[in-house]
Motif scaffolding. Structure first.
Motif, mmCIF file in Angstrom:
data_model
loop_
_atom_site.group_PDB
_atom_site.id
_atom_site.type_symbol
_atom_site.label_atom_id
_atom_site.label_comp_id
_atom_site.label_asym_id
_atom_site.label_seq_id
_atom_site.Cartn_x
_atom_site.Cartn_y
_atom_site.Cartn_z
ATOM 1 N N ILE A 86 6.054 -31.012 63.207
ATOM 2 C CA ILE A 86 5.057 -31.638 64.097
ATOM 3 C C ILE A 86 5.636 -31.712 65.507
ATOM 4 C CG2 ILE A 86 5.712 -34.026 63.489
ATOM 5 C CD1 ILE A 86 2.438 -34.327 63.789
ATOM 6 N N GLU A 87 4.809 -31.349 66.460
ATOM 7 C CA GLU A 87 5.234 -31.340 67.860
ATOM 8 C C GLU A 87 4.519 -32.484 68.573
ATOM 9 O OE1 GLU A 87 4.489 -27.586 69.723
ATOM 10 O OE2 GLU A 87 4.992 -28.332 71.713
ATOM 11 N N VAL A 105 8.969 -33.201 71.672
ATOM 12 C CA VAL A 105 9.905 -33.013 70.554
ATOM 13 C C VAL A 105 9.180 -32.339 69.393
ATOM 14 C CG1 VAL A 105 11.471 -34.931 71.080
ATOM 15 C CG2 VAL A 105 9.475 -35.355 69.691
ATOM 16 N N VAL A 106 9.953 -31.590 68.626
ATOM 17 C CA VAL A 106 9.439 -30.956 67.414
ATOM 18 C C VAL A 106 10.320 -31.453 66.284
ATOM 19 C CG1 VAL A 106 8.801 -28.779 66.338
ATOM 20 C CG2 VAL A 106 8.962 -28.923 68.813
ATOM 21 N N ARG A 137 0.722 -31.466 67.706
ATOM 22 C CA ARG A 137 0.454 -30.192 67.041
ATOM 23 C C ARG A 137 1.161 -30.201 65.698
ATOM 24 N NH1 ARG A 137 1.871 -25.632 71.528
ATOM 25 N NH2 ARG A 137 -0.150 -25.479 72.499
#
Lengths: 425, 169
Positions: A86-87, A105-106, A137
Motif C-alpha cells: 500500500i502506498e 511511503v510504500v 494506492r
C-alpha cells in the motif's frame, strides 16, 4: 476501491503482441519464444486483487508555528485486511516544504497491523494551511493492477509571520495618560530627569536637587519625565504586491507589522491595525497579550486587494484612529491612493511614520538584465527617491526599508532623532 | 542494484541482434535501441523502455530474417527475459521514485522478477518442445491452425491479465 491495470501491464502486453506480430512477419518461431517471458509476467496479474480495507489518521505536533519553523506530522495506518503493498501519499501545500522524512511511503501490512510514520515539514509562508489530504494506492503484488482512493481528514495549521525583536522602537511624540514605558514630554513623577526649577511649597523633599541648591544658594527641585503609554496604529498598504510569496513586498510589510505590533504591545502600548486596499478594514487599538493574538490572526490571511475605489480615513471613529496616536504606515509606495491617505493624515496633525519598502530588490529576480530594464529600474528608483523627499518636505518621517534588512537597524536612527520636548505640568 | 540490472538487460538486448547477424541494418536498429533502453534505465522512463524494447525486438526479428540461421532457443530466452527485466526495473524505479519503500516490498518485488524469469524460461522450453513435436508429427496443413490457436490463446491471456471489462475488488 475499483482496480485498474497499470501502464506496466499495457507495456508488457504491447511488447508481447509486437513479438507475436514480428514472428508472423519474419516467419520465425524465436520471436514467439521471446514473447513467452512477457506473457508469463502478465500471467502473474491473473491472481485476483486482494481486498484492501484500512483506516488512516494523522496528527500535528503543533497547530501554530512561525514562518521557518518545523512541524512534525505523524501518520498512522491501521490495516483491517492484509495489505501486500500500500502506498500512502500525504499531499503538502505549496507553502510547506518537506524538511526530513518522507510524505510518501510504500509498505506491507498484515491484517490488524498498525504502522505509524512521521516526517517534518518546514513552514515557508504565513497563512492558515489546510492539511490532511491522503492519496492511497493498493498495489497488486505483481504491480500490474492498482486501486486508488483519496481520504480527507482536515486539520488546520496556522503559520504566523516571525516577529523579530526590536530594540530601538520609534517613540510616539504624544503619549496617553496611562502608565507605560515611554518617557513622555510631560514632567512629573518618573525616572528620567527633565528640568530643574526653584522649590515651591508642596514639592517633595526627595525632589530637591541638593547640588544645584548649594551652588545657587536657594532650594531647587528636579522634575522628571512621566512614563506613559501611547496609541500606535499600524497602517498596512494592501493595494499592491510585488514579488512572489513568501518573499513578496506584502510579506515583508506583514513581517514588519507583526514585529512592530509585538514590540509596542510589550511596551504596554495600545496597538491597532488598519489595512488599506482601497477600502478600509480595522482592528481597534488595545493592549495586552490577547491583542497580539488578535493582530497576528488578522495579519495571517492578508493578501492584495484589487479594486479601484478610494475611501479616505476621515470617516474612521476616534476609537479606531485616536487623536495623538502614532501611525506607522507600511507600504511599497506603488499605489498613489496610499500616498494620498498618508499625506491626508499628516495634514490632519497625526504623527505619521512611513516605512517605505523598496520593491526594486524584489523585482530583480524577474528581470533579464537588459539595458532597457536597467534604465527603467534606475528611473523608478529616482522617482521613488523624489516622492519620498516630497513626503519628507511635508513633515512626514519616511524611511526606505530594503527587503531582508533588519528592522532594528532601520529604526535605530529614528530612536535618536524623535526626541521629546519637555512640557511642564 | 536495480539500475545495474536494467543496464545489463539493456546491453544484452542491444548485443544479441548484431551477434546473430552483423548486417548494417540490424546494427542501425540495435544501437539506438540500446541507447534508448540505457537512457530509460537511468532516467527512468517507462515510455522510453517500451520504445527501446520495441526497437530491440524489431532488430532481433530483422537479424533472424536476414541470417536464416537455425532456431536458437537461448537467444529467444535471453531476449524475452531481458525485455521483462528492463521494463519491470524501469517501472519500479519510475513508480516509487521519491517514496520510502519498505524492505519487505523490495524483497517481494525481487521475488516477483525471479518468478517471472523462471516462469518465462519454463514456458520457452515447453513451447520449444511443443513446436518441435508439432514440426515432427503434425502434417503441414495443420500449422496455420496451430498458429491461429496460439495467437487466440495469447490474446485471451493478455485480455485476462489486463482485466478489461472486469472490476477488481
Amino acid at each position: 476501491m475499483t482496480s485498474r491495470p497499470t501502464p506496466l501491464a499495457f507495456v508488457l502486453a504491447a511488447l508481447a503482441a509486437l513479438a507475436l506480430l514480428l514472428a508472423v512477419a519474419v516467419d520465425r518461431v524465436e520471436p514467439v519464444l521471446a514473447a513467452v517471458p512477457l506473457l508469463a509476467a502478465l500471467f502473474r496479474g491473473l491472481r485476483p486483487m486482494p481486498p484492501a480495507r484500512f483506516t488512516v489518521a494523522h496528527a500535528l505536533s503543533a497547530e501554530r508555528a512561525a514562518e521557518g519553523e518545523c512541524v512534525t506530522v505523524t501518520v498512522t495506518l491501521t490495516a483491517i485486511t492484509a495489505l501486500p503493498a500500500i502506498e500512502v501519499f500525504y499531499r503538502l501545500p505549496e507553502t510547506l516544504a518537506l524538511a526530513s522524512g518522507s510524505n510518501r511511503v510504500v509498505l506491507a501490512l498484515g491484517a490488524g497491523e498498525v504502522a505509524a510514520g512521521s516526517f517534518e515539514v518546514r513552514c515557508l509562508a504565513r497563512g492558515h494551511i489546510r492539511l490532511g489530504e491522503f492519496h492511497l494506492r493498493a498495489w497488486h503484488p505483481s504491480r500490474l493492477r492498482l486501486a486508488e482512493t483519496r481520504h480527507d481528514d482536515p486539520l488546520r495549521l496556522s503559520v504566523y509571520p516571525p516577529a523579530a525583536p526590536i530594540r530601538f522602537l520609534p517613540r510616539p511624540l504624544r503619549t496617553r495618560s496611562s502608565f507605560g514605558n515611554h518617557v513622555s514630554a510631560r514632567l512629573g513623577q518618573g525616572l528620567e530627569p527633565g528640568d530643574i526649577r526653584p522649590y515651591v511649597p508642596g514639592d517633595l523633599l526627595k525632589q530637591i536637587n541638593w547640588r544645584v541648591s548649594l551652588r545657587l544658594g536657594r532650594l531647587y527641585v528636579t522634575l522628571f519625565h512621566e512614563e506613559r503609554n501611547a496609541d500606535v496604529v499600524l497602517l498596512l498598504d494592501i493595494t499592491a504586491d510585488v514579488g512572489a510569496q513568501p518573499d513578496s513586498s506584502l510579506d515583508h510589510c506583514v513581517k514588519a507589522a507583526a514585529a512592530l505590533a509585538t514590540a509596542y504591545l510589550r511596551h504596554r502600548d495600545r496597538v491597532g491595525l488598519i489595512t488599506y486596499g482601497g477600502n478600509v478594514r480595522w482592528i481597534r487599538p488595545a493592549a495586552g497579550r490577547r491583542q497580539i493574538e488578535t493582530l497576528l490572526e488578522a495579519l495571517l490571511p492578508t493578501s492584495m486587494a484589487q479594486n479601484y475605489s478610494f475611501q479616505d480615513l476621515e470617516f474612521l471613529p476616534p476609537r479606531v484612529l485616536p487623536a495623538g496616536a502614532l501611525i506607522v504606515a507600511l507600504s511599497p509606495l506603488i499605489d498613489p491612493r496610499f500616498t494620498r491617505i498618508v499625506t491626508n493624515l499628516v495634514d490632519r496633525g497625526f504623527d505619521v511614520l512611513l516605512l517605505a519598502l523598496s520593491p526594486l530588490d524584489l523585482m530583480r529576480p524577474f528581470l533579464e538584465g537588459t539595458a532597457t530594464e536597467a534604465l527603467a529600474s534606475r528611473l523608478w528608483r529616482l522617482g521613488r527617491e523624489a516622492s519620498l523627499e516630497t513626503l519628507r518636505d511635508r513633515g512626514l518621517a519616511a524611511i526606505e526599508l530594503h527587503p531582508g534588512e533588519p528592522l532594528d537597524a532601520v529604526l535605530a536612527p529614528l530612536a535618536r532623532t524623535r526626541r521629546r520636548r519637555a512640557v511642564p505640568r | 542494484m536495480r539500475t545495474l540490472l536494467a543496464v545489463m538487460a539493456a546491453l544484452a538486448l542491444a548485443a544479441i541482434p548484431p551477434w546473430i547477424d552483423d548486417a548494417a541494418a540490424v546494427v542501425a536498429l540495435a544501437v539506438p535501441a540500446g541507447a534508448i533502453l540505457l537512457w530509460s534505465a537511468v532516467r527512468p522512463s517507462l515510455a522510453a523502455a517500451a520504445a527501446g524494447g520495441a526497437l530491440a525486438l524489431a532488430a532481433y526479428a530483422l537479424a533472424l530474417w536476414s541470417s536464416q540461421a537455425s532456431p536458437g532457443l537461448l537467444d529467444a530466452l535471453a531476449v524475452g527475459v531481458a525485455l521483462v527485466l528492463v521494463v519491470e526495473t524501469t517501472d519500479f524505479a519510475r513508480t516509487f521514485r521519491g517514496a520510502e519503500v519498505a524492505p519487505a516490498i523490495v524483497a517481494a518485488v525481487h521475488r516477483g522478477w525471479a518468478a517471472a524469469a523462471v516462469l518465462g524460461a519454463i514456458g520457452v522450453i515447453l513451447l520449444a518442445g511443443a513446436v518441435s513435436l508439432a514440426d515432427l508429427g503434425a502434417p503441414p496443413v495443420f500449422r496455420p491452425l496451430l498458429a491461429g490457436a496460439g495467437a487466440l490463446l495469447a490474446l485471451a491471456a493478455v485480455l485476462a491479465a489486463l482485466g478489461i471489462g472486469g472490476k477488481g475488488r
